[in-house]
Design a protein around this motif. Sequence first.
Motif, PDB file in Angstrom:
ATOM      1  N   MET A   1       0.839  -1.190   0.000  1.00  0.00           N
ATOM      2  CA  MET A   1       0.000   0.000   0.000  1.00  0.00           C
ATOM      3  C   MET A   1       0.882   1.251   0.000  1.00  0.00           C
ATOM      4  N   ALA A   2       0.509   2.217  -0.762  1.00  0.00           N
ATOM      5  CA  ALA A   2       1.286   3.444  -0.877  1.00  0.00           C
ATOM      6  C   ALA A   2       1.154   4.296   0.378  1.00  0.00           C
ATOM      7  N   PHE A   3       2.204   5.039   0.661  1.00  0.00           N
ATOM      8  CA  PHE A   3       2.199   5.964   1.790  1.00  0.00           C
ATOM      9  C   PHE A   3       1.220   7.103   1.500  1.00  0.00           C
ATOM     10  N   GLU A   4       0.339   7.377   2.437  1.00  0.00           N
ATOM     11  CA  GLU A   4      -0.591   8.489   2.293  1.00  0.00           C
ATOM     12  C   GLU A   4      -0.467   9.398   3.505  1.00  0.00           C
ATOM     13  N   VAL A   5      -0.376  10.692   3.257  1.00  0.00           N
ATOM     14  CA  VAL A   5      -0.241  11.678   4.318  1.00  0.00           C
ATOM     15  C   VAL A   5      -1.477  11.673   5.203  1.00  0.00           C
ATOM     16  N   ILE A   6      -2.662  11.572   4.571  1.00  0.00           N
ATOM     17  CA  ILE A   6      -3.931  11.582   5.302  1.00  0.00           C
ATOM     18  C   ILE A   6      -4.794  10.415   4.856  1.00  0.00           C
ATOM     19  N   THR A   7      -5.848  10.152   5.617  1.00  0.00           N
ATOM     20  CA  THR A   7      -6.889   9.234   5.179  1.00  0.00           C
ATOM     21  C   THR A   7      -8.176  10.034   5.032  1.00  0.00           C
ATOM     22  N   VAL A   8      -9.055   9.544   4.190  1.00  0.00           N
ATOM     23  CA  VAL A   8     -10.316  10.227   3.900  1.00  0.00           C
ATOM     24  C   VAL A   8     -11.437   9.256   4.229  1.00  0.00           C
ATOM     25  N   ASN A   9     -12.256   9.591   5.243  1.00  0.00           N
ATOM     26  CA  ASN A   9     -13.305   8.653   5.635  1.00  0.00           C
ATOM     27  C   ASN A   9     -14.475   8.683   4.648  1.00  0.00           C
ATOM     28  N   GLU A  10     -15.414   7.773   4.841  1.00  0.00           N
ATOM     29  CA  GLU A  10     -16.529   7.620   3.901  1.00  0.00           C
ATOM     30  C   GLU A  10     -17.384   8.878   3.790  1.00  0.00           C
ATOM     31  N   ALA A  11     -17.658   9.531   4.910  1.00  0.00           N
ATOM     32  CA  ALA A  11     -18.471  10.748   4.878  1.00  0.00           C
ATOM     33  C   ALA A  11     -17.783  11.842   4.058  1.00  0.00           C
ATOM     34  N   ALA A  12     -16.471  11.990   4.217  1.00  0.00           N
ATOM     35  CA  ALA A  12     -15.733  12.993   3.458  1.00  0.00           C
ATOM     36  C   ALA A  12     -15.691  12.622   1.974  1.00  0.00           C
ATOM     37  N   GLN A  13     -15.563  11.347   1.673  1.00  0.00           N
ATOM     38  CA  GLN A  13     -15.578  10.918   0.279  1.00  0.00           C
ATOM     39  C   GLN A  13     -16.935  11.215  -0.363  1.00  0.00           C
ATOM     40  N   ASN A  14     -18.014  10.964   0.374  1.00  0.00           N
ATOM     41  CA  ASN A  14     -19.345  11.261  -0.154  1.00  0.00           C
ATOM     42  C   ASN A  14     -19.480  12.746  -0.463  1.00  0.00           C
ATOM     43  N   ARG A  15     -19.030  13.600   0.448  1.00  0.00           N
ATOM     44  CA  ARG A  15     -19.113  15.041   0.226  1.00  0.00           C
ATOM     45  C   ARG A  15     -18.209  15.465  -0.925  1.00  0.00           C
ATOM     46  N   LEU A  16     -17.031  14.893  -1.013  1.00  0.00           N
ATOM     47  CA  LEU A  16     -16.123  15.182  -2.109  1.00  0.00           C
ATOM     48  C   LEU A  16     -16.795  14.867  -3.446  1.00  0.00           C
ATOM     49  N   GLY A  17     -17.456  13.719  -3.525  1.00  0.00           N
ATOM     50  CA  GLY A  17     -18.167  13.352  -4.746  1.00  0.00           C
ATOM     51  C   GLY A  17     -19.253  14.353  -5.101  1.00  0.00           C
ATOM     52  N   GLU A  18     -19.984  14.834  -4.096  1.00  0.00           N
ATOM     53  CA  GLU A  18     -21.028  15.843  -4.334  1.00  0.00           C
ATOM     54  C   GLU A  18     -20.421  17.142  -4.864  1.00  0.00           C
ATOM     55  N   ILE A  19     -19.322  17.566  -4.258  1.00  0.00           N
ATOM     56  CA  ILE A  19     -18.662  18.809  -4.677  1.00  0.00           C
ATOM     57  C   ILE A  19     -18.174  18.689  -6.111  1.00  0.00           C
ATOM     58  N   LEU A  20     -17.508  17.585  -6.431  1.00  0.00           N
ATOM     59  CA  LEU A  20     -16.945  17.422  -7.762  1.00  0.00           C
ATOM     60  C   LEU A  20     -18.032  17.247  -8.820  1.00  0.00           C
ATOM     61  N   ALA A  21     -19.185  16.701  -8.448  1.00  0.00           N
ATOM     62  CA  ALA A  21     -20.300  16.593  -9.394  1.00  0.00           C
ATOM     63  C   ALA A  21     -20.812  17.982  -9.785  1.00  0.00           C
ATOM     64  N   LYS A  22     -20.736  18.926  -8.863  1.00  0.00           N
ATOM     65  CA  LYS A  22     -21.178  20.297  -9.135  1.00  0.00           C
ATOM     66  C   LYS A  22     -20.102  21.123  -9.831  1.00  0.00           C
ATOM     67  N   HIS A  23     -18.871  20.649  -9.805  1.00  0.00           N
ATOM     68  CA  HIS A  23     -17.733  21.356 -10.410  1.00  0.00           C
ATOM     69  C   HIS A  23     -16.956  20.374 -11.288  1.00  0.00           C
ATOM     70  N   PRO A  24     -17.503  20.030 -12.458  1.00  0.00           N
ATOM     71  CA  PRO A  24     -16.877  18.990 -13.285  1.00  0.00           C
ATOM     72  C   PRO A  24     -15.471  19.333 -13.790  1.00  0.00           C
ATOM     73  N   ASP A  25     -15.099  20.606 -13.782  1.00  0.00           N
ATOM     74  CA  ASP A  25     -13.747  20.982 -14.220  1.00  0.00           C
ATOM     75  C   ASP A  25     -12.702  20.804 -13.124  1.00  0.00           C
ATOM     76  N   ALA A  26     -13.146  20.610 -11.893  1.00  0.00           N
ATOM     77  CA  ALA A  26     -12.218  20.478 -10.769  1.00  0.00           C
ATOM     78  C   ALA A  26     -11.586  19.082 -10.759  1.00  0.00           C
ATOM     79  N   GLU A  27     -10.321  19.049 -10.370  1.00  0.00           N
ATOM     80  CA  GLU A  27      -9.577  17.794 -10.248  1.00  0.00           C
ATOM     81  C   GLU A  27      -9.743  17.171  -8.860  1.00  0.00           C
ATOM     82  N   GLY A  28     -10.179  17.986  -7.892  1.00  0.00           N
ATOM     83  CA  GLY A  28     -10.322  17.518  -6.520  1.00  0.00           C
ATOM     84  C   GLY A  28     -10.332  18.703  -5.580  1.00  0.00           C
ATOM     85  N   ILE A  29      -9.959  18.439  -4.334  1.00  0.00           N
ATOM     86  CA  ILE A  29      -9.823  19.510  -3.348  1.00  0.00           C
ATOM     87  C   ILE A  29      -8.413  19.484  -2.793  1.00  0.00           C
ATOM     88  N   ARG A  30      -7.948  20.636  -2.316  1.00  0.00           N
ATOM     89  CA  ARG A  30      -6.636  20.737  -1.672  1.00  0.00           C
ATOM     90  C   ARG A  30      -6.861  21.150  -0.225  1.00  0.00           C
TER      91      ARG A  30
END
Length: 129
Positions: free
Chosen positions: A1-30
Motif C-alpha cells: 500500500m502506498a504511503f498516504e499523508v492523510i486518510t479520507v473517511n466515507e463521509a468525506a468521500q461522499n461530500r467530495l463526490g457531491e462537490i466534484l459533481a457540481k464542479h466537473p472541471d475540478a480535479e479535486g480539493i486541496r
Amino acid sequence: MAFEVITVNEAAQNRLGEILAKHPDAEGIRIGVKNAGCAGMEYTVDLVNEPDPADDKVATPAGNVYVDPKATLFLLGTELGYEVTKLKTGFTFNNPNQTSACGCGESVELKPAEMTPEMLREREMQAGG
C-alpha cells in the motif's frame, strides 16, 4: 500500500463526490493550513482545477484530495471527515498533531509530525528516488 499523508473517511468521500459533481472541471480539493485565528492556524479546503505537482495526492473513489506540501508535517496522520450538525456543517480534521483549539473552534494549534525513517523511504520510492 502506498504511503498516504492523510486518510479520507466515507463521509468525506461522499461530500467530495457531491462537490466534484457540481464542479466537473475540478480535479479535486486541496487541504492545507494557514496562519490565522487566536490559536495560530486554520485548516483550509479549496477546489483544485490544476494540481500542483508538489502536492501529495490521495486518490479516493470519489475523487482526489491534494495536500499542500507546506502543510504535510502538520497534517501527517490526519483523518479527513465530514459532519452535519445543528450548529455546523463541514469537513473535519481528526489530527494527531493538533495540540489545542480556540474556544470558537475556528483555529487550532498544531505541532509538526516527525517523519519516521520508513515514511521517508516510502516517500522517496514514490518520488522515484
